[in-house]
Design a protein around this motif. Structure first.
Motif, PDB file in Angstrom:
ATOM      1  N   MET A   1       0.852  -1.201   0.000  1.00  0.00           N
ATOM      2  CA  MET A   1       0.000   0.000   0.000  1.00  0.00           C
ATOM      3  C   MET A   1       0.883   1.245   0.000  1.00  0.00           C
ATOM      4  SD  MET A   1      -3.484   0.506   1.989  1.00  0.00           S
ATOM      5  CE  MET A   1      -2.969   0.493   3.700  1.00  0.00           C
ATOM      6  N   ILE A   2       0.571   2.181  -0.880  1.00  0.00           N
ATOM      7  CA  ILE A   2       1.403   3.375  -0.965  1.00  0.00           C
ATOM      8  C   ILE A   2       0.574   4.612  -0.642  1.00  0.00           C
ATOM      9  CG2 ILE A   2       2.959   2.327  -2.651  1.00  0.00           C
ATOM     10  CD1 ILE A   2       1.591   4.012  -4.801  1.00  0.00           C
ATOM     11  N   ALA A   3       1.282   5.722  -0.405  1.00  0.00           N
ATOM     12  CA  ALA A   3       0.608   6.973  -0.077  1.00  0.00           C
ATOM     13  C   ALA A   3       0.023   7.603  -1.334  1.00  0.00           C
ATOM     14  CB  ALA A   3       1.603   7.933   0.572  1.00  0.00           C
ATOM     15  N   VAL A   4      -0.958   8.471  -1.137  1.00  0.00           N
ATOM     16  CA  VAL A   4      -1.602   9.185  -2.246  1.00  0.00           C
ATOM     17  C   VAL A   4      -0.547   9.915  -3.089  1.00  0.00           C
ATOM     18  CG1 VAL A   4      -3.128  11.136  -2.795  1.00  0.00           C
ATOM     19  CG2 VAL A   4      -3.839   9.411  -1.111  1.00  0.00           C
TER      20      VAL A   4
ATOM     21  N   ASN B   1      -3.231   4.241   0.261  1.00  0.00           N
ATOM     22  CA  ASN B   1      -3.639   4.484   1.653  1.00  0.00           C
ATOM     23  C   ASN B   1      -4.674   5.617   1.723  1.00  0.00           C
ATOM     24  OD1 ASN B   1      -3.629   4.223   4.434  1.00  0.00           O
ATOM     25  ND2 ASN B   1      -2.061   5.820   4.651  1.00  0.00           N
ATOM     26  N   GLN B   2      -5.867   5.309   1.266  1.00  0.00           N
ATOM     27  CA  GLN B   2      -6.908   6.322   1.163  1.00  0.00           C
ATOM     28  C   GLN B   2      -8.272   5.693   1.390  1.00  0.00           C
ATOM     29  OE1 GLN B   2      -6.568   7.614  -2.941  1.00  0.00           O
ATOM     30  NE2 GLN B   2      -7.409   5.704  -3.749  1.00  0.00           N
TER      31      GLN B   2
ATOM     32  N   PHE C   1     -10.910  11.365   1.353  1.00  0.00           N
ATOM     33  CA  PHE C   1     -11.494  12.265   0.354  1.00  0.00           C
ATOM     34  C   PHE C   1     -12.993  12.312   0.635  1.00  0.00           C
ATOM     35  CE2 PHE C   1      -7.738  10.578  -1.922  1.00  0.00           C
ATOM     36  CZ  PHE C   1      -7.112  11.773  -2.238  1.00  0.00           C
ATOM     37  N   LEU C   2     -13.471  13.468   1.065  1.00  0.00           N
ATOM     38  CA  LEU C   2     -14.868  13.559   1.494  1.00  0.00           C
ATOM     39  C   LEU C   2     -15.662  14.447   0.536  1.00  0.00           C
ATOM     40  CD1 LEU C   2     -14.176  14.079   5.306  1.00  0.00           C
ATOM     41  CD2 LEU C   2     -14.748  11.939   4.133  1.00  0.00           C
ATOM     42  N   LYS C   3     -16.774  13.910   0.082  1.00  0.00           N
ATOM     43  CA  LYS C   3     -17.689  14.681  -0.764  1.00  0.00           C
ATOM     44  C   LYS C   3     -18.198  15.863   0.036  1.00  0.00           C
ATOM     45  CE  LYS C   3     -19.321  10.504  -1.039  1.00  0.00           C
ATOM     46  NZ  LYS C   3     -20.231   9.344  -1.163  1.00  0.00           N
ATOM     47  N   ALA C   4     -18.117  17.048  -0.520  1.00  0.00           N
ATOM     48  CA  ALA C   4     -18.407  18.241   0.280  1.00  0.00           C
ATOM     49  C   ALA C   4     -19.014  19.343  -0.564  1.00  0.00           C
ATOM     50  CB  ALA C   4     -17.121  18.739   0.937  1.00  0.00           C
TER      51      ALA C   4
END
Lengths: 391, 391
Positions: free
Chosen positions: B1-4, B268-269, B338-341
């Motif tokens: 798993m890698i970072a964004v 990683n998200q 990541f949040l829908k906003a």
């Protein structure tokens, strides 16, 4: 001459929405909903596993016997009994007595025996019926602009078509004897026509594709005739050039002769002062300045909001944002200034080359800096307002 | 798993631009320039009047005799002599000896006599040759995204076609036995397919129109075959679903069998952890999560920038902006969220309903709120970063 805000109010006051049509979901992108839409099914419509794992009864969460499996799309669901687990995959229906799905990473499988290495929370990884939306719930409201997410959402609800407002048919008249088509060497004292194709692309960008382009010679007779002809077809008529007070500017007279009612002529702004707006029944007409940069500014500030209103938008104007000005600016003539600018994060810098003929700076602008008439001098470091050209 | 950030770097590192093609100006909208373009003519290409008025010699600015007139587009320009004025209109060529145009509002005409009520500044209202751009000057740079203003600008320079990068041909594979086409009542334990049409619309929004859509049954053989077939045609392959570790997720194996080289799997998200990316020669492949909201988030954060890079963009990622958070948020699992906003001015509020299956909130989102792994708790009033979904 009226203020920018008054001109925008008049544009709003004369923006009837067009007729309501039913379009296939594939064609709905960029349209605005003409009605509230309610959910015809619940989402999800059955109890669904959110993960790959095992369906269990939470009160029986101990070591279990695996007695079956269920995949996404399975119509037959195996029965689960106390002491048992069912292998389950993401999206699959959860067996009737199961209330919890334990993810596979938290289990050890030995043949048909399942060892639970952690006890999940009750109801974990089970999406109840109607978790997202229950049948009959309001799904999307009238005036909603249909984007890719809405299309996915409506598809998931099973919609094959939706009621939307028609998009306007637009006619684009370009005037000016000095204009020459591309594709041949430039004749002396001529310029290559640019407003027609520029406005056509701006219209396409907001999803309008029914566009008729007509080049009109600079005579009153030709202008009267062209206006009459285009008004037979178009919902919105955009006329580029010929709107000043020069002896060869016939547009106003041609509009009068065609019975188009003027709502305003001239706005206290730079560029774009000689903007004209009128209507005839449910058709609307804009007389845009011939200078390309003025024309495009009038498009962004007036024409685009008007078209969006006619398509059913509730937020028709370009988004206003704030940024920190990177240089001093003077505005001595009590006008609204619209300045082509580059904004990066919250820093904004107007470009050198603001003349109303200059598109080179517009091509690289992502903002239109707005300086109000009372802002006679703004300073580097001041917070200023701009219109966002990313839309 | 890698970072964004690592995943985005890998996406950038494996984003070859496509071939350079010459397209007509009408078709250039939304393309990125493949070369610097220099001006083939000066703008303006002749000394041009910026206003309606009278062409005069500034040193002779007194009462004058009107001896002729010149209109926009006139090839023959009347000669001007000392003591004389020439009636002139906006866009018309300025007579040889004239250096200034006095606007008509500052004059009184009595027969052929012109009374100057104000003395204009020398050179007023005369646009010199090359004022906007001189022949040979850099007009637009390689990598420039062609918008409506650029098209107007290039049209004014006489360009009929421009060199741009090709847009990618995209194949869209959807997997999942639970998926049902719209237009019939929903079968038990099925869901209406939504990712295909949603991703198709997202692609069209960024100007990609060569899209092949294929539905693949959940078997390894069918998946291998479908990947092979689409790789014969497509530049970019998007596969929706089947990328998890469940027993019926055949996508990774099908990609391996087709020789596609994996660059990463799992980021990683949340949502969108099981994202897969790989390439084979100059083709690229994304394995997207099957949950619609995860899929769309991965599209915005990874696929869209990758496609823009392949089209020649220099600013491929969605714009990052700042806003003030309107509620407390917890992020206990050391992931990027990541949040829908919804963002209004500089206030941002994530929606209730963040589950990766939920498109209802995406349909009304204009922002994707980004919470970094180290931001374990953010508070109402904190300044946070979001990705702007207006693009």
């Amino acid at each position: 001459m009226i203020a920018v805000s008054e001109a925008q109010k008049l544009i709003e006051a004369h923006s009837l929405t067009l007729q309501v049509i039913e379009v296939n979901l594939e064609e709905a992108f960029g349209h605005y909903l003409a009605e509230d839409l309610n959910a015809p099914i619940s989402l999800p419509s059955f109890r669904q596993s959110a993960m790959d794992g095992y369906a269990i009864i939470h009160s029986e969460a101990k070591n279990l016997k695996i007695t079956g499996q269920v995949q996404a799309g399975d119509v037959q669901v195996p029965a689960l009994n106390p002491g048992e687990a069912i292998r389950i995959f993401t999206g699959a229906p959860v067996p009737e007595l199961a209330d919890t799905v334990i993810i596979q990473e938290h289990t050890t499988r030995e043949g048909d025996n399942l060892i639970l290495n952690q006890i999940p929370a009750k109801n974990a990884n089970v999406r109840p019926v109607g978790e997202q939306l229950k049948v009959g719930d309001l799904a999307l409201t009238k005036g909603h602009r249909i984007n890719e997410a809405s299309i996915g959402f409506l598809a998931g609800l099973g919609f094959t078509s939706v009621p939307v407002y028609k998009k306007p048919r637009v006619a684009l008249l370009t005037t000016g004897n000095e204009l020459q088509e591309r594709g041949a060497p430039l004749k002396p004292n001529h310029i290559y026509e640019s407003n027609g194709i520029m406005l056509e692309m701006a219209l396409k960008r907001i999803g309008i594709s029914q566009i008729e382009k007509i080049k009109v010679p600079d005579t009153l007779e030709a202008t009267v005739k062209a206006v009459k002809k285009t008004l037979e077809q178009a919902d919105v008529l955009l006329i580029s050039g010929g709107i000043s007070v020069g002896d060869y500017d016939f547009v106003q007279e041609a509009l009068r002769e065609n019975g188009v009612q003027e709502h305003f002529y001239k706005v206290n702004q730079k560029p774009g002062k000689p903007l004209w707006f009128g209507t005839q029944a449910d058709q609307s007409v804009f007389g845009l300045p011939g200078n390309p940069a003025s024309s495009l500014t009038c498009f962004y500030v007036y024409v685009l909001p008007h078209l969006r209103l006619r398509m059913g938008s509730k937020k028709p104007f370009l988004e206003e944002r704030k940024a920190i000005l990177q240089q001093d600016l003077r505005n001595p003539h009590d006008k609204t200034l619209f300045l082509k600018a580059g904004v990066d994060q919250n820093r904004i810098m107007p470009f050198t080359g603001q003349a109303s003929s200059m598109l080179n700076t517009y091509a690289v602008s992502n903002a239109l800096l707005v300086i109000e008439p009372h802002q006679t001098g703004v300073k580097q470091g001041d917070t200023v307002t701009y219109l966002d050209l990313n839309f």
